[in-house]
Design a protein around this motif. Structure first.
Motif, short mmCIF file in Angstrom:
data_model
loop_
_atom_site.label_atom_id
_atom_site.label_comp_id
_atom_site.label_asym_id
_atom_site.label_seq_id
_atom_site.Cartn_x
_atom_site.Cartn_y
_atom_site.Cartn_z
N THR A 1 11.24 -36.77 45.75
CA THR A 1 12.35 -36.43 44.85
C THR A 1 13.68 -36.42 45.61
O THR A 1 14.68 -36.94 45.12
N LYS A 2 13.68 -35.84 46.78
CA LYS A 2 14.91 -35.81 47.59
C LYS A 2 15.37 -37.23 47.93
O LYS A 2 16.56 -37.54 47.82
N GLN A 3 14.44 -38.09 48.26
CA GLN A 3 14.79 -39.49 48.54
C GLN A 3 15.35 -40.17 47.29
O GLN A 3 16.31 -40.94 47.38
N LYS A 4 14.76 -39.87 46.14
CA LYS A 4 15.26 -40.44 44.88
C LYS A 4 16.72 -40.08 44.65
O LYS A 4 17.54 -40.92 44.29
N TYR A 5 17.06 -38.82 44.89
CA TYR A 5 18.43 -38.39 44.64
C TYR A 5 19.39 -38.86 45.73
O TYR A 5 20.58 -39.06 45.46
N ILE B 1 11.63 -20.38 37.34
CA ILE B 1 11.02 -21.58 36.78
C ILE B 1 12.13 -22.60 36.55
O ILE B 1 13.10 -22.33 35.84
N VAL B 2 11.96 -23.77 37.19
CA VAL B 2 12.94 -24.85 37.03
C VAL B 2 12.20 -26.17 36.91
O VAL B 2 11.03 -26.29 37.23
N ASP B 3 12.91 -27.17 36.47
CA ASP B 3 12.39 -28.53 36.48
C ASP B 3 12.08 -28.90 37.93
O ASP B 3 12.83 -28.56 38.84
N ALA B 4 10.98 -29.59 38.14
CA ALA B 4 10.51 -29.89 39.50
C ALA B 4 11.52 -30.69 40.33
O ALA B 4 11.50 -30.61 41.56
N ASP B 5 12.41 -31.42 39.69
CA ASP B 5 13.41 -32.18 40.46
C ASP B 5 14.37 -31.26 41.22
O ASP B 5 15.06 -31.71 42.13
N HIS B 6 14.41 -29.99 40.87
CA HIS B 6 15.29 -29.04 41.55
C HIS B 6 14.60 -28.29 42.70
O HIS B 6 15.27 -27.66 43.51
N ASN B 7 13.30 -28.35 42.76
CA ASN B 7 12.56 -27.53 43.73
C ASN B 7 13.07 -27.67 45.16
O ASN B 7 13.29 -26.67 45.84
N HIS B 8 13.23 -28.90 45.62
CA HIS B 8 13.61 -29.09 47.03
C HIS B 8 14.96 -28.46 47.33
O HIS B 8 15.13 -27.82 48.35
#
Length: 147
Positions: A76-80, A121-128
């Protein structure tokens, strides 16, 4: 509507609900990373975006709890980082600024509720981003990824 449902359930259980996400819908689309692209370029980038999503889905399967792994966070971090190369302004508003606000709201909830257990609780794209922003927080024990 989803927030109202969560708030209602928290109220039923006598849990304090503190929203942390930040999205200004009246300008959200103005910062779409693909907004000003020509259709040929847009099609290529949408295909690449789909490839990133497929990588995220594959990484999500590495954990007993889907979307709850350092592997998922890494992809996900790489995607962003990729999205930032396409439109740095969009990335700054939609992700960097948004994450700063979310992290600060979590810190405020922690400070307003000392010694309390907090479930975020957040959308998984925010976890990192949230994990990286909170890991150094004093007097906080982060339990992530969940086991």
């Amino acid at each position: 509507m989803y927030r109202i449902s969560i708030e209602g359930r928290c109220e039923e259980k006598q849990f304090k609900f503190v929203p942390i996400d930040w999205v200004e819908l009246d300008v959200w689309l103005d910062f779409d990373p693909f907004k000003d692209l020509e259709s040929s370029q847009l099609e290529i980038l949408e295909d690449q975006s789909e490839q990133w999503w497929q990588q995220q889905l594959a990484a999500a399967k590495t954990s007993v709890i889907p979307f709850n792994s350092l592997e998922f966070d890494h992809v996900t971090k790489q995607k962003y980082q990729w999205l930032e190369t396409i439109n740095p302004e969009s990335h700054a508003v939609r992700w960097v600024c948004r994450h700063h606000i979310m992290i600060q709201r979590i810190k405020n909830a922690i400070n307003d509720n000392p010694d309390a257990r907090i479930l975020c609780i957040v959308d998984a794209d925010h976890n990192h981003a949230l994990y990286e922003g909170l890991i150094a927080q004093e007097n906080v024990q982060l339990i992530y990824p969940l086991k």
